[in-house]
Design a protein around this motif. Structure first.
Motif, PDB file in Angstrom:
ATOM      1  N   GLY A 272      27.961  44.059  39.356  1.00 58.82           N
ATOM      2  CA  GLY A 272      28.016  43.639  37.959  1.00 58.82           C
ATOM      3  C   GLY A 272      29.118  44.292  37.157  1.00 58.82           C
ATOM      4  O   GLY A 272      29.452  43.831  36.064  1.00 58.82           O
ATOM      5  N   ARG A 273      29.702  45.390  37.688  1.00 57.17           N
ATOM      6  CA  ARG A 273      30.769  46.088  36.957  1.00 57.17           C
ATOM      7  C   ARG A 273      32.088  46.085  37.710  1.00 57.17           C
ATOM      8  O   ARG A 273      33.154  46.033  37.098  1.00 57.17           O
ATOM      9  N   THR A 274      32.034  46.153  39.034  1.00 53.73           N
ATOM     10  CA  THR A 274      33.259  46.134  39.837  1.00 53.73           C
ATOM     11  C   THR A 274      33.640  44.683  40.122  1.00 53.73           C
ATOM     12  O   THR A 274      32.881  43.956  40.768  1.00 53.73           O
ATOM     13  N   ARG A 275      34.803  44.271  39.638  1.00 53.75           N
ATOM     14  CA  ARG A 275      35.235  42.882  39.823  1.00 53.75           C
ATOM     15  C   ARG A 275      35.740  42.660  41.244  1.00 53.75           C
ATOM     16  O   ARG A 275      36.322  43.584  41.848  1.00 53.75           O
ATOM     17  N   PRO A 276      35.549  41.450  41.804  1.00 50.16           N
ATOM     18  CA  PRO A 276      36.067  41.151  43.151  1.00 50.16           C
ATOM     19  C   PRO A 276      37.566  41.403  43.227  1.00 50.16           C
ATOM     20  O   PRO A 276      38.330  40.991  42.353  1.00 50.16           O
ATOM     21  N   GLY A 277      37.987  42.107  44.258  1.00 50.93           N
ATOM     22  CA  GLY A 277      39.398  42.411  44.452  1.00 50.93           C
ATOM     23  C   GLY A 277      39.897  43.620  43.695  1.00 50.93           C
ATOM     24  O   GLY A 277      41.026  44.072  43.903  1.00 50.93           O
ATOM     25  N   GLU A 278      39.070  44.170  42.818  1.00 52.99           N
ATOM     26  CA  GLU A 278      39.476  45.354  42.052  1.00 52.99           C
ATOM     27  C   GLU A 278      39.524  46.571  42.973  1.00 52.99           C
ATOM     28  O   GLU A 278      38.581  46.824  43.723  1.00 52.99           O
TER      29      GLU A 278
END
Length: 337
Positions: A272-278
């Motif tokens: 919910g906080r870490t975006r995909p690819g981040e």
């Protein structure tokens, strides 16, 4: 109690470790693998020892169990189980505790189970050694525990050998073996590392279910912070053979105070906080050599907040009740633990 890792007020800890040190003589000098560790585990509690590979977690567990390599030297101001001092205990008396009231689940079951003996022989051996029971009772107990850990056709499994079973089944058998005598404390040394993700979740769920059902105390050694968040009552973060931060799981995850703890948590994606690819966080540098004396903060060379004071030995500072941090940035009003 050093580090604030103690049970409730007035309670006698089941396991008490104070200033534990493990030294290994090498050709180039003495490796100080565990350096002044202190913690306590109360009845029914789960303590997670967490840290990257090589920080001394496994050697700590072997020191408690009296299973260190022959050349290793163990010392401590206190190392007691249920009030009984383990240091200086004869091998015969230690063997009476080990596998009986105090049990261990090892990291790799294929190397922990004897390939020359059947599963039944290895399960029954502990009960036959520690209890006045017959072979039939030992077999019934083995079948019951195999069923309890989720192994089907348990009676037939007793005649099989380790190589005939999958990694997940072997680890379940190791758990059943640890439970044969109804121990009060189990030390689990990365019990899911060698398993795939689905089986890892099953084994963890099983361990927690058995812990609650049987009222066990559990010391779980892991580098997986996701596991720690799900199971721990208390957490001790280890780095370079020392505890650098300790406290309740809620405090450690909600308000980490040591730069190393923050670095570890930054490496873990948050749903919910870490975006995909981040990109995830990382900790630069390498762990310092523990051969010879280390007269400074062990994390100094990897820490973005390092300062001149970090070149001196840093004590473990007690913060609020139950919290301790080994860092010069800790509250200066906090007394050394």
């Amino acid at each position: 109690m050093s580090g604030g890792m103690s049970p409730g007020m007035g309670e006698t800890p089941l396991l008490a470790v104070e200033d534990l040190r493990v030294d290994l003589p090498l050709e180039q000098g003495t490796l100080h693998a565990v350096r002044g560790l202190s913690f306590e585990v109360g009845r029914g509690e789960t303590l997670c020892l967490v840290g990257e590979s090589g920080c001394g977690k496994s050697l700590t567990s072997l020191a408690v169990m009296g299973l260190l390599p022959r050349r290793a030297k163990r010392s401590a101001r206190r190392l007691s189980f249920d009030g009984q001092e383990l240091l200086g205990l004869s091998e015969r008396r230690m063997a009476a505790l080990r596998g009986n009231r105090l049990a261990m689940i090892f990291q790799e079951p294929m190397t922990s189970l004897n390939p020359a003996y059947s599963i039944g022989d290895q399960l029954e051996e502990a009960l036959l050694c520690h209890r006045r029971v017959g072979r039939r009772q030992a077999r019934e107990r083995a079948v019951h525990l195999l069923e309890r850990v989720g192994i089907t056709a348990a009676g037939r499994r007793l005649g099989q050998y380790p190589h005939q079973l999958s990694g997940g089944l072997r680890q379940r058998i190791m758990i059943a073996m640890a439970l044969m005598c109804g121990p009060e404390l189990i030390i689990a040394d990365e019990p899911t590392t060698a398993l795939d993700v689905t089986i890892q979740a099953q084994i963890l769920h099983l361990l927690l279910e058995l812990k609650r059902e049987m009222g066990l105390a559990l010391v779980l050694i892991t580098h997986d912070l996701g596991v720690v968040a799900r199971v721990a009552d208390k957490v001790a973060v280890m780095y370079a053979g020392e505890i650098v931060e300790s406290g309740s799981a809620v405090e450690i995850f909600g308000n980490p105070r040591h730069p190393y703890t923050r670095g570890l948590l930054s490496c873990v994606p948050v749903p919910g906080r870490t975006r995909p690819g981040e990109p995830l966080g990382s900790i630069p540098g390498i762990v310092p050599s523990l051969v010879g004396s280390l007269e400074e903060c062990g994390f100094r060379e990897r820490c973005a907040l390092a300062q001149a004071a970090c070149r001196r030995p840093v004590p473990l500072h007690r913060l609020e009740a139950g919290r301790a941090v080994r860092c010069v940035l800790a509250d200066p009003a906090g007394a050394p633990a």
